[in-house]
Design an enzyme around this catalytic site. Sequence first.
Site, PDB file in Angstrom:
ATOM      1  N   CYS A 114      -7.462   3.567   0.620  1.00  0.00           N
ATOM      2  CA  CYS A 114      -6.723   2.443   1.200  1.00  0.00           C
ATOM      3  C   CYS A 114      -7.560   1.187   1.062  1.00  0.00           C
ATOM      4  CB  CYS A 114      -6.380   2.704   2.666  1.00  0.00           C
ATOM      5  SG  CYS A 114      -5.538   1.317   3.458  1.00  0.00           S
ATOM      6  N   HIS A 152       0.933   5.265  -7.185  1.00  0.00           N
ATOM      7  CA  HIS A 152       1.795   4.102  -7.014  1.00  0.00           C
ATOM      8  C   HIS A 152       2.843   4.044  -8.118  1.00  0.00           C
ATOM      9  CE1 HIS A 152      -0.735   2.126  -3.943  1.00  0.00           C
ATOM     10  NE2 HIS A 152      -1.711   2.754  -4.570  1.00  0.00           N
ATOM     11  N   GLU A 179       4.833   2.245   1.915  1.00  0.00           N
ATOM     12  CA  GLU A 179       3.676   3.129   1.775  1.00  0.00           C
ATOM     13  C   GLU A 179       4.025   4.571   2.120  1.00  0.00           C
ATOM     14  OE1 GLU A 179      -0.313   2.099   2.730  1.00  0.00           O
ATOM     15  OE2 GLU A 179       0.261   0.052   3.303  1.00  0.00           O
ATOM     16  N   CYS A 212      -0.854  -3.841   1.260  1.00  0.00           N
ATOM     17  CA  CYS A 212      -1.422  -2.600   0.712  1.00  0.00           C
ATOM     18  C   CYS A 212      -2.395  -2.991  -0.384  1.00  0.00           C
ATOM     19  CB  CYS A 212      -0.316  -1.700   0.162  1.00  0.00           C
ATOM     20  SG  CYS A 212      -0.937  -0.186  -0.620  1.00  0.00           S
ATOM     21  N   GLY A 265      -2.037  -0.943  -3.507  1.00  0.00           N
ATOM     22  CA  GLY A 265      -0.762  -1.336  -4.093  1.00  0.00           C
ATOM     23  C   GLY A 265      -0.853  -2.663  -4.821  1.00  0.00           C
TER      24      GLY A 265
END
Length: 277
Positions: A71, A163, A212, A221, A224
């Site tokens: 993350c 992703h 998410e 994110c 992301g």
Amino acid sequence: MEFTKMHGLGNDFIVVFGEKQLPADAAELAVKWCNRFFGIGADGLVYILPSEKADFQMRIMNSDGSEAEQCGNAIRCVAKYVYDHGHVTSEQITIETIGAGVQPVTLNVLDGKVATVRVDMGEPILDGLQVPTTVDANPVVDHSIEANGQEFKFTAVSMGNPHAVIYVDDAVNFDLATWGPLLEVHPMFPKKINVEFATVRDRGFVDMRVWERGAGPTLACGTGACATLVSSVLNGHTDRTAVISLKGGDLHIEWNEADNHVYMTGPAEVVFKGYTS
């Protein structure tokens, strides 16, 4: 137990320091404490643990109790926490993740506190089966996918977690609540997926909104944003450095051609401290 509530561009976390290992009931605690009505409220529960490979290890439990491999917003919060609390003194540190290995972190310190954090997020994984998807291609670019009768085109990128980046006409006002949960659990994604909906404004600026995996819609994110930049380069939409604008604010992302690593720069903030009963 003492905790610190932190956020990176509104992607918020309950940060816990001092445990020797991940508690056996971490998943149950994440569900309980992340509840915004009956708990503390957060997108995830983050444990800062000892590491044999780096300065510290980061473990992240999503609000649904599942564990995230990586993350980007959480790692910035972890870096700020350990420096601001005196657990490290160098402005160059390393954080171990379970999905992306050891990641070097550079701290921008102002008046003795971390203001922004630059993270070497490593090399993107573009092989479809390794992301993972069920698509045997490398890379997976502009690939068709159907959900509830609607066709989308996605580009697959892993930054230690999976992703799918989808380009839409208006990411800012896109219906995340309808399409995010359908795409997250699509059979094409064996381990589920984080879904980014992106609109390119120019070669240096992209609007993005994210659904998410395990958390739903969040304000930002980090991984992301990195995946969105990589996807945008692969699709010819942007240069290798761009601002990815999320609901919670902007991240500066670079996909360095020389070492193939993705670099993310952004803030981290403390909201409050507290104790659980």
